[in-house]
Design a protein around this motif. Structure first.
Motif, PDB file in Angstrom:
ATOM      1  N   MET A  80       0.809  -1.230   0.000  1.00  0.00           N
ATOM      2  CA  MET A  80       0.000   0.000   0.000  1.00  0.00           C
ATOM      3  C   MET A  80       0.840   1.278   0.000  1.00  0.00           C
ATOM      4  O   MET A  80       0.372   2.331  -0.422  1.00  0.00           O
ATOM      5  CB  MET A  80      -0.913  -0.005   1.234  1.00  0.00           C
ATOM      6  N   ASN A  81       2.075   1.205   0.487  1.00  0.00           N
ATOM      7  CA  ASN A  81       2.960   2.374   0.519  1.00  0.00           C
ATOM      8  C   ASN A  81       4.325   1.916  -0.005  1.00  0.00           C
ATOM      9  O   ASN A  81       5.281   1.781   0.745  1.00  0.00           O
ATOM     10  CB  ASN A  81       3.058   2.923   1.945  1.00  0.00           C
ATOM     11  N   PRO A  82       4.417   1.661  -1.318  1.00  0.00           N
ATOM     12  CA  PRO A  82       5.558   0.927  -1.880  1.00  0.00           C
ATOM     13  C   PRO A  82       6.907   1.618  -1.729  1.00  0.00           C
ATOM     14  O   PRO A  82       7.944   0.956  -1.796  1.00  0.00           O
ATOM     15  CB  PRO A  82       5.182   0.763  -3.361  1.00  0.00           C
ATOM     16  N   GLU A  83       6.929   2.913  -1.520  1.00  0.00           N
ATOM     17  CA  GLU A  83       8.209   3.614  -1.403  1.00  0.00           C
ATOM     18  C   GLU A  83       8.461   4.140   0.003  1.00  0.00           C
ATOM     19  O   GLU A  83       9.309   5.003   0.222  1.00  0.00           O
ATOM     20  CB  GLU A  83       8.257   4.760  -2.421  1.00  0.00           C
ATOM     21  N   ALA A  84       7.760   3.559   0.973  1.00  0.00           N
ATOM     22  CA  ALA A  84       7.909   4.016   2.356  1.00  0.00           C
ATOM     23  C   ALA A  84       9.356   3.892   2.829  1.00  0.00           C
ATOM     24  O   ALA A  84       9.883   4.790   3.505  1.00  0.00           O
ATOM     25  CB  ALA A  84       6.984   3.214   3.266  1.00  0.00           C
ATOM     26  N   TYR A  85      10.014   2.794   2.467  1.00  0.00           N
ATOM     27  CA  TYR A  85      11.372   2.528   2.951  1.00  0.00           C
ATOM     28  C   TYR A  85      12.379   3.602   2.530  1.00  0.00           C
ATOM     29  O   TYR A  85      13.426   3.771   3.160  1.00  0.00           O
ATOM     30  CB  TYR A  85      11.838   1.160   2.456  1.00  0.00           C
ATOM     31  N   LYS A  86      12.048   4.337   1.450  1.00  0.00           N
ATOM     32  CA  LYS A  86      12.973   5.363   0.958  1.00  0.00           C
ATOM     33  C   LYS A  86      13.126   6.520   1.944  1.00  0.00           C
ATOM     34  O   LYS A  86      14.055   7.334   1.805  1.00  0.00           O
ATOM     35  CB  LYS A  86      12.509   5.881  -0.395  1.00  0.00           C
ATOM     36  N   ASN A  87      12.254   6.610   2.925  1.00  0.00           N
ATOM     37  CA  ASN A  87      12.331   7.675   3.924  1.00  0.00           C
ATOM     38  C   ASN A  87      13.278   7.340   5.075  1.00  0.00           C
ATOM     39  O   ASN A  87      13.609   8.220   5.880  1.00  0.00           O
ATOM     40  CB  ASN A  87      10.942   7.962   4.496  1.00  0.00           C
ATOM     41  N   LEU A  88      13.713   6.085   5.157  1.00  0.00           N
ATOM     42  CA  LEU A  88      14.539   5.672   6.297  1.00  0.00           C
ATOM     43  C   LEU A  88      15.876   6.406   6.387  1.00  0.00           C
ATOM     44  O   LEU A  88      16.275   6.827   7.479  1.00  0.00           O
ATOM     45  CB  LEU A  88      14.765   4.157   6.260  1.00  0.00           C
TER      46      LEU A  88
END
Length: 802
Positions: A80-88
């Motif tokens: 549902m939030n496919p690019e969430a990890y890019k914020n880490l």
């Protein structure tokens, strides 16, 4: 219809006359002399799938129905939030720069949707035409046979109702009788808060409906979502009456009996839920056919046969354990009055036993469906908007539901949770990648639902990271797999199902952890469940790095995964990675107040008495902090509990009792146990001086408040923990026995290593113990200063006079 003062006086006199032994209050029956007006006064029945909440009214008896598989929603979209990890990277950079405010804000960018909601299936009513003055009203739930009864008299005619929900026959049965021939007349109707329709065909009352589709913002169901068509989980309720005399009567939406003497109502329910990954509308089960088949099979059987099968099935679990805490002088009062009396500090050992027995009853009744464990309210929910969606809250509450599964000899009930963890490990692989950028293993977060949702919640950045952003539940949940193995010694389960899931959880954390400036492994970002720190600049936040709770849970996860790999003699290379990682963990820190630090730095909490005590995980339910092996850390844990105090929510009291038990402080554990049983008024009841706070409602439900079942389970587990503690090598007998329980006995408590313990004690000293081995093995028994090594073969039992 309250007992008169003279009747109460007579109860006390008789009880005193017989020394409290003949008519002392039961340790397995809840009873009342009036119907329930509120949910928190009702009596609940269940077979692990179907739940019934019985109010026991005279002219109108309301019975709320639930099915543990009836939830809003459909299979979750884990991407549902496919690019969430890019914020880490940006979050970790803000933390390295000690910019906690920015990190807290950025942490919201890795949130997803909230969980779905457990739905109320419907309400049936039994409406009687009897008018007149009611006398001799009596209502009970007998947890030794899982049967509820109601009786009363109107104008000299006695009416009775008997209710149970059968697991072997998947049916609810209600038997109604009158003492006068032809005096029984009533009708039955059914309704739902969900979209539904009812009809009567061929003396069969049918109700069909569908659960809503919605994301659940802020735990609220938006009414428009109820109107969605051709989506959602379908449900069916069927009701049929078997009469011995009188006439079956019906209208378009009611079914009834006229001028009868005895009759039985059969209630069958089913849903289209077909697994966490199947669309219940297009790939669902045929709920109508299932409900009808169960009804027809049960209808062909006599009441006595159905009842006999129900009792035999239930008691094979319930009768495994019995507890006696010695003589009691408590009078025979209704359970609500009894609870009030106990809250005043009076003795009632059988109420303490009843609470323990009730906890085991609730688990048997709410946890027998694979992949669908007991939720925040177990199985029973009357609300369209239940508190916290009645979901799976995995930063304590879901796990606490199962603390009593193994040690109180209900291992089969644990399977509902263990199979759910397997489902989480499937959706959790995608969550690990899309939300956390880790390509190995699986992750799960704070909340879940029947669809095995594993993403961090928060409505895509709208909610507080203190509870929304927490990816550690997989570590905690994986330890349940090891607990199941170490209690049952079921190596086949560990090999085929358990270990691969444990390994997957450990793989995720190997990829998730980072190195701090001292070369120690930590988590970043990190939160401590639902708590907040106060930074030196006054900022109050949740996002941090290296939280103690994170490291405690991952430490336990790695340790148990290492042990499992050794038992199975597999994955030596992976095991070595875990051992190396453990050696580099950031160590526990003792703060300036002598407490076990919750945060990476010795910072104050926004709420020093916060309900969560997650940093103490290593003491309980983990076991790498103990008074003997890590005395400094155990003392710091004790200091933490002292700072937090004893006044907290119901489930938190349940946890704290277990923590005090693990510190071998039986009197403090008992003090908190008594406070857990403090009387709390029903939520909707208006009184001049309301009794609120964490404690116990009139029907013995745990009060968070509102009702959360985890306190019942945690409190029952704590009783066992006070009497028996164990690890793979030793069993401690009476390690936290309070002075109040100076004499007693227990039968059937389980210990790690596959052992069952029965024992007697007197004057706080162990007198006799018997140990039975399910699989064969050796252990060391410890009580006080005495130790004894024993080795038993499979199925062998030894008795020792201590």
């Amino acid at each position: 219809m309250k007992l008169t003062f003279l009747k109460k006086l007579l109860f006390v006199f008789i009880c005193s006359f017989f020394g409290g032994q003949v008519v002392a209050q039961s340790n397995h029956v809840l009873w009342y002399n009036q119907p329930a007006d509120y949910f928190e006064e009702s009596l609940v029945l269940g077979n692990g799938k179907m739940g019934a909440t019985v109010f026991g009214g005279v002219n109108s008896d309301k019975i709320e129905l639930n099915d543990i598989t009836l939830w809003s929603g459909e299979p979750v979209n884990a991407t549902m939030n496919p690019e969430a990890y890019k914020n880490l990277p940006a979050i970790r950079e803000a933390l390295q720069n000690e910019n906690y405010k920015l990190a807290n804000e950025l942490n919201k960018k890795i949130q997803g949707k909230n969980s779905e909601s457990y739905a109320p299936l419907g309400t049936m009513e039994i409406n009687s035409t009897d008018k007149g003055k009611t006398s001799n009203y009596y209502r009970e739930l007998d947890v030794s046979n899982a049967i509820s009864k109601v009786s009363y008299e109107i104008d000299g005619v006695k009416f009775t109702r008997e209710y149970f929900v059968s697991a072997p026959d998947q049916i609810m049965v209600i038997k109604l009788t009158s003492s006068k021939k032809g005096a029984l007349s009533y009708d039955v109707n059914s309704s739902s808060l969900l979209r539904f329709k009812t009809e009567v065909k061929d003396n069969l009352l049918l109700m069909n409906g569908v659960a809503p589709i919605h994301e659940n913002p802020g735990y609220q169901v938006v009414p428009s979502f109820l109107l969605e068509k051709d989506r959602g989980t379908r449900f069916t309720t069927l009701m049929k009456i078997k009469n011995t005399d009188g006439t079956i009567v019906s209208t378009n939406n009611t079914l009834g009996l006229k001028n009868g003497t005895e009759a039985i109502i059969y209630v069958s329910i089913a849903t289209s839920f077909n697994g966490f990954d199947k669309n219940p509308a297009t790939q669902g089960l045929n709920d109508k056919a299932i409900a009808l088949e169960n009804l027809n099979k049960a209808f062909a059987k006599s009441f006595d046969k159905l009842k006999q099968s129900h009792i035999a099935d239930y008691q094979k679990f319930y009768n495994r354990v019995s507890l006696d805490l010695g003589k009691t002088s408590a009078p025979n009062l209704p359970t609500d009055e009894r609870l009030l009396r106990y809250s005043e500090g009076k003795e009632d050992k059988n109420l303490e036993i009843l609470y323990f027995n009730y906890g085991r009853y609730l688990l048997i009744s709410s946890s027998r469906t694979l992949g669908v464990p007991a939720n925040l309210q177990g199985l029973w929910n009357p609300y369209l908007n239940p508190p916290w969606s009645c979901n799976y809250t995995m930063n304590i509450n879901l796990e606490e539901n199962y603390w009593l599964a193994e040690n109180t000899n209900l291992s089969e009930m644990h399977l509902s949770l263990l199979s759910f963890i397997k489902n989480l490990s499937v959706t959790g692989k995608t969550t690990a990648q899309t939300f956390y950028g880790v390509n190995d293993g699986w992750a799960s977060a704070h909340n879940s639902d029947i669809w095995a949702m594993t993403n961090p919640v928060g409505q895509f950045g709208k909610e507080d990271p203190s509870w929304a952003c927490w990816p550690i539940s997989g570590a905690w949940l994986s330890t349940h797999i090891w607990e199941h193995y170490v209690f049952t010694q079921d190596k086949n389960y560990l090999k085929k199902e358990g270990y691969p899931i444990m390994k997957g959880a450990a793989q995720f954390f190997l990829g998730w952890m980072v190195t701090d400036k001292n070369g120690n492994l930590i988590t970043s970002p990190s939160t401590s469940p639902e708590n907040k720190y106060i930074a030196p600049d006054g900022f109050i936040g949740a996002t941090m790095y290296g939280g103690t709770a994170d490291l405690a849970m991952i430490r336990e996860c790695f340790d148990k995964t290492i042990r499992a790999s050794k038992v199975l003699n597999v994955d030596a290379e992976f095991r070595a990675k875990l051992e190396t990682a453990l050696s580099k963990f950031c160590p526990y820190q003792v703060g300036k107040k002598g407490n076990l630090q919750e945060w990476y730095f010795d910072w104050n909490d926004e709420d020093p008495r916060h309900r969560h005590q997650s940093q103490l995980f290593g003491l309980f339910p983990g076991n790498h902090i103990t008074p003997l092996k890590t005395p400094e850390l155990a003392n710091a844990a004790k200091k933490t509990l002292e700072i937090k105090g004893d006044e907290t929510t119901g489930w938190s009291k349940g946890w704290r009792i277990n923590l005090w038990a693990r510190l071998w402080d039986g009197n403090r554990a008992y003090k908190m146990f008594r406070e857990l049983l403090r009387y709390v008024d029903p939520d909707g009841k208006k009184t001049e001086k309301p009794r609120r706070g964490g404690g116990t409602y009139p029907n013995l439900f745990d009060a968070h408040p509102p009702f959360q079942i985890d306190g019942n389970f945690g409190g029952a587990a704590a009783v066992a923990e006070m009497l028996v503690q164990s690890d793979e090598n030793e069993i401690r007998l009476l390690p936290a026995l309070p002075e109040a329980w100076e004499s007693g006995s227990v039968k059937g408590i389980c210990a790690r290593g596959g052992f069952e313990i029965s024992m007697e004690w007197n004057d706080k000293i162990l007198k006799k113990v018997s140990v039975f081995s399910n699989k064969g093995g050796k252990t060391t028994l410890i009580s006080g200063d005495k130790k004894q090594d024993i080795t038993l073969k499979k199925g062998q039992k030894t008795e020792i006079v201590w």
